[in-house]
Write a protein that holds these residues in place. Structure first.
Motif, PDB file in Angstrom:
ATOM      1  N   MET B  61      -4.402  -7.242 -10.120  1.00  0.00           N
ATOM      2  CA  MET B  61      -4.105  -8.005  -8.316  1.00  0.00           C
ATOM      3  C   MET B  61      -2.711  -6.824  -7.678  1.00  0.00           C
ATOM      4  SD  MET B  61      -5.796 -10.232  -6.949  1.00  0.00           S
ATOM      5  CE  MET B  61      -5.086 -10.510  -5.376  1.00  0.00           C
ATOM      6  N   LYS B  62      -1.961  -7.090  -9.196  1.00  0.00           N
ATOM      7  CA  LYS B  62      -0.845  -6.190  -8.610  1.00  0.00           C
ATOM      8  C   LYS B  62      -1.783  -4.714  -8.198  1.00  0.00           C
ATOM      9  CE  LYS B  62       0.016  -2.498 -11.358  1.00  0.00           C
ATOM     10  NZ  LYS B  62       0.998  -2.399 -12.446  1.00  0.00           N
ATOM     11  N   SER B  63      -2.759  -3.825  -8.283  1.00  0.00           N
ATOM     12  CA  SER B  63      -3.387  -2.986  -7.822  1.00  0.00           C
ATOM     13  C   SER B  63      -3.262  -3.232  -6.574  1.00  0.00           C
ATOM     14  CB  SER B  63      -4.205  -1.922  -8.446  1.00  0.00           C
ATOM     15  OG  SER B  63      -3.764  -1.845  -9.837  1.00  0.00           O
ATOM     16  N   ALA B  64      -4.405  -4.059  -6.499  1.00  0.00           N
ATOM     17  CA  ALA B  64      -5.622  -4.881  -5.057  1.00  0.00           C
ATOM     18  C   ALA B  64      -3.759  -5.041  -3.934  1.00  0.00           C
ATOM     19  CB  ALA B  64      -6.096  -5.576  -4.938  1.00  0.00           C
ATOM     20  N   SER B  65      -2.738  -5.328  -4.183  1.00  0.00           N
ATOM     21  CA  SER B  65      -1.895  -5.984  -2.757  1.00  0.00           C
ATOM     22  C   SER B  65      -1.809  -4.737  -2.944  1.00  0.00           C
ATOM     23  CB  SER B  65      -1.040  -7.380  -3.735  1.00  0.00           C
ATOM     24  OG  SER B  65      -1.226  -8.245  -4.609  1.00  0.00           O
ATOM     25  N   GLY B  66      -0.421  -3.797  -3.752  1.00  0.00           N
ATOM     26  CA  GLY B  66      -0.271  -2.936  -3.427  1.00  0.00           C
ATOM     27  C   GLY B  66      -0.958  -2.253  -1.541  1.00  0.00           C
ATOM     28  N   ALA B  67      -2.358  -1.498  -2.914  1.00  0.00           N
ATOM     29  CA  ALA B  67      -3.189  -0.688  -1.775  1.00  0.00           C
ATOM     30  C   ALA B  67      -3.160  -1.499  -0.555  1.00  0.00           C
ATOM     31  CB  ALA B  67      -4.669  -1.041  -2.458  1.00  0.00           C
ATOM     32  N   ILE B  68      -3.115  -2.918  -0.312  1.00  0.00           N
ATOM     33  CA  ILE B  68      -3.611  -3.320   0.741  1.00  0.00           C
ATOM     34  C   ILE B  68      -2.596  -3.515   2.057  1.00  0.00           C
ATOM     35  CG2 ILE B  68      -5.237  -5.050   0.163  1.00  0.00           C
ATOM     36  CD1 ILE B  68      -3.320  -7.660   1.262  1.00  0.00           C
ATOM     37  N   GLY B  69      -0.820  -3.192   1.003  1.00  0.00           N
ATOM     38  CA  GLY B  69       0.012  -3.276   1.636  1.00  0.00           C
ATOM     39  C   GLY B  69       1.092  -4.141   1.886  1.00  0.00           C
TER      40      GLY B  69
END
Lengths: 258, 120
Positions: B61-69
């Motif tokens: 989720m850390k990566s996904a959150s960063g990737a969507i802003g």
């Protein structure tokens, strides 16, 4: 947009996170890449094995449907890591590999590179940076020759021959008798300096300068690991070449007489 | 590390990152993210979650959150990930989950508002 416009670059994403895969593949497709996704470790492993089996008896040129670049996640499903896949790929191919890692430690970066990755990038990452890394890896690979699984054409201008061994640095392969082995970039550079100095001890500083571009002690442990990998490759080919440790100095390549 | 130094939700981030004009693709990605975040919080707030699974999900989720802003959530998740590294869900990691719940509420509101502008 990608820099080689003739045909789409085939990118394979190996990542178990569906949302992150989707974001990456959307971004790469928008940049005209032809994207495939493998989302679990066993499928990726089976894919690599099938491609490796296909090498035997195959002629020159890349195998069909094989990617031009692989984007590989560090943490995969069921506690497996991309490092294992990266090493497996490198046993057969010099295809550019960009590893993604959510771990920002130096150890993780070294592990990625030592496994054979050309580049690594921290997650969360932005697609433009990923594209830049892919382009950089592909430029280097293009300079070294085609990135398929069955590269067979030698680069005559760079060829190091010692007894039954022929090292082709531009192709990153070594032929030992009838066996051809693909090497990673760093393995190849290590082999290059050892074969050029056959039977002569080479210091770790010289190896560090040649392989990593720096003689700093920072790379001492990495050199040991790299030597271990090259030793394994030489042994796997039943070769008479041995890498001898020179205590408190470095390494020496020798060839057993019988 | 202070999470409030980071943007709660950067609406331009994903669009600029992906270089796409198709709003429906953005909408699908954001909706998928909101669902995933909801599932993650449900797992994290359950009475006795498996700490190892929670650690792996926090990492994803850390990566996904960063990737969507969703930068603030991404930073908070990286803190939670560090707390769960030994696969133990302690009082400290539970506090981090509580902070995440607050951040998620604010972030989801902003995402929903943004989705409304995209749908229109």
């Amino acid at each position: 947009m990608q820099q080689t416009a003739e045909k789409p670059v085939k990118a394979l994403i190996i990542d178990d996170d569906p949302l992150f895969c989707r974001i990456l593949s959307t971004g790469l497709c928008a940049a005209d890449y032809d994207v495939s996704v493998i989302s679990c470790f066993p499928t990726a492993e089976a894919f690599i094995e099938s491609k490796a089996r296909g090498v035997s008896g195959h002629g020159p040129g890349p195998l069909p449907n094989f990617p031009d670049v692989i984007i590989l996640d560090y943490f995969l499903d069921n506690g497996k890591t991309g490092l294992e896949l990266c090493k497996a790929i490198r046993r057969h191919s010099a295809v550019p590999i960009v590893m993604l890692t959510g771990n920002t430690s130096t150890e993780a970066a070294i592990a990625c590179l030592e496994s054979g990755a050309d580049q690594y990038i921290h997650k969360p990452c932005q697609v433009p940076e990923l594209l830049a890394r892919i382009n950089a890896s592909r430029r280097r690979a293009t300079q070294a020759g085609p990135a398929g699984w069955s590269r067979t054409e030698p680069a005559p201008e760079r060829r190091i021959e010692r007894a039954e061994a022929t090292l082709l640095p531009d192709e990153r392969t070594i032929t030992l008798g009838e066996m051809r082995i693909a090497l990673t970039e760093k393995e190849c550079r290590l082999a290059e300096i050892l074969f050029l100095n056959m039977s002569t001890p080479v210091s770790k500083d010289d190896i560090g300068s040649h392989v990593y571009g720096s003689a700093r002690n920072l790379y001492s442990r990495s050199i040991d690991v790299l030597v271990g990998r090259l030793r394994t490759r030489l042994r796997s080919a039943d070769s008479k070449f041995r890498i001898i440790s020179e205590r408190n100095f470095g390494y020496r390549l020798v060839r057993k007489s019988s | 590390m202070k999470t409030d130094e980071y943007a709660l939700f950067d609406t331009n981030f994903l669009r600029a990152t992906l270089d796409i004009q198709d709003k429906s693709v953005l909408v699908e990605i954001y909706r998928e993210y909101v669902d995933r975040l909801g599932d993650f919080l449900a797992l994290a707030e359950s009475p006795a979650p498996d700490a190892e699974s929670l650690y792996r999900e926090a990492h994803s989720m850390k990566s996904a959150s960063g990737a969507i802003g969703a930068q603030r959530i991404s930073v908070e998740l990286s803190l939670l990930e560090a707390l769960l590294k030994d696969h133990r869900h302690t009082a400290e990691s539970r506090e981090a989950v509580a902070r995440l719940r607050q951040l998620a509420k604010l972030t989801m509101q902003e995402v929903q508002t943004y989705l409304g502008t995209l749908d229109g």
